[in-house]
Design an enzyme around this catalytic site. Structure first.
Site, PDB file in Angstrom:
ATOM      1  N   GLU A  66      26.763 -55.387   0.423  1.00 13.85           N
ATOM      2  CA  GLU A  66      26.613 -54.138  -0.140  1.00 13.85           C
ATOM      3  C   GLU A  66      25.579 -53.292   0.561  1.00 13.85           C
ATOM      4  O   GLU A  66      26.002 -51.924   0.873  1.00 13.85           O
ATOM      5  CB  GLU A  66      26.695 -54.116  -1.590  1.00 13.85           C
TER       6      GLU A  66
ATOM      7  N   TYR B  59      25.982 -25.624 -10.223  1.00 12.92           N
ATOM      8  CA  TYR B  59      26.640 -26.700 -10.026  1.00 12.92           C
ATOM      9  C   TYR B  59      26.626 -27.360  -8.368  1.00 12.92           C
ATOM     10  O   TYR B  59      26.606 -28.408  -8.169  1.00 12.92           O
ATOM     11  CB  TYR B  59      27.892 -27.150 -10.609  1.00 12.92           C
TER      12      TYR B  59
ATOM     13  N   ILE C 114      23.245 -49.837  -9.947  1.00 19.22           N
ATOM     14  CA  ILE C 114      23.879 -48.544 -10.089  1.00 19.22           C
ATOM     15  C   ILE C 114      23.356 -47.950 -11.278  1.00 19.22           C
ATOM     16  O   ILE C 114      23.227 -46.553 -11.353  1.00 19.22           O
ATOM     17  CB  ILE C 114      25.490 -48.503  -9.849  1.00 19.22           C
ATOM     18  N   GLU C 115      23.016 -48.839 -12.325  1.00 21.30           N
ATOM     19  CA  GLU C 115      22.203 -48.053 -13.333  1.00 21.30           C
ATOM     20  C   GLU C 115      20.906 -47.606 -12.993  1.00 21.30           C
ATOM     21  O   GLU C 115      20.711 -46.458 -13.826  1.00 21.30           O
ATOM     22  CB  GLU C 115      21.997 -49.382 -14.388  1.00 21.30           C
TER      23      GLU C 115
ATOM     24  N   LYS D 262      32.174 -47.893  -8.316  1.00 19.43           N
ATOM     25  CA  LYS D 262      32.512 -48.546  -7.178  1.00 19.43           C
ATOM     26  C   LYS D 262      33.836 -48.811  -7.021  1.00 19.43           C
ATOM     27  O   LYS D 262      34.414 -49.634  -7.830  1.00 19.43           O
ATOM     28  CB  LYS D 262      31.520 -49.856  -7.019  1.00 19.43           C
TER      29      LYS D 262
END
Length: 120
Positions: free
Chosen positions: A21, A53, A72-73, A99
């Site tokens: 990854e 935005y 990813i946290e 993912k």
């Protein structure tokens, strides 16, 4: 409370616990809801009275496509922290990261996490 939503924003990054990854990278999909009071913007029709935005999108893009994280946290935590720092009117954030092709054998649409954070 009112809400601004950014849905299914897609970026290419190198986050993950596995070497593959971190080397090959993959697509990350981000959903982000910003909770704030939009009363002024709903009456004034002025961009200055809301959160742009497009700027939020660019901030998320910079983080997802930037320095890799193992989790990813942690990436979602960095996104929340940066939004709070740059947009003082945002009171709460819901940030989900997915993912689509993690290195897991099996059949699924995606795997992901979701954080909810309130301004301290």
């Amino acid at each position: 409370m009112d809400k601004i939503s950014l849905n299914k924003c897609r970026f290419y990054g190198y986050h993950g616990a596995f070497k593959e990854e971190q080397t090959l990278g993959q697509i990350f999909t981000v959903d982000c809801d910003l909770f704030l009071d939009l009363t002024a913007a709903s009456l004034s029709d002025r961009l200055e009275d809301t959160v742009h935005y497009g700027q939020v999108f660019e901030l998320i893009k910079e983080l997802v496509e930037g320095t890799p994280y193992i989790l990813i946290e942690r990436l979602a935590g960095a996104i929340c922290q940066a939004i709070f720092e740059q947009f003082p009117s945002v009171q709460q954030i819901r940030c989900a990261i997915y993912k689509e092709n993690p290195p897991i054998a099996g059949h699924y649409d995606s795997v992901g996490i979701e954080l909810e954070r309130r301004r301290p």
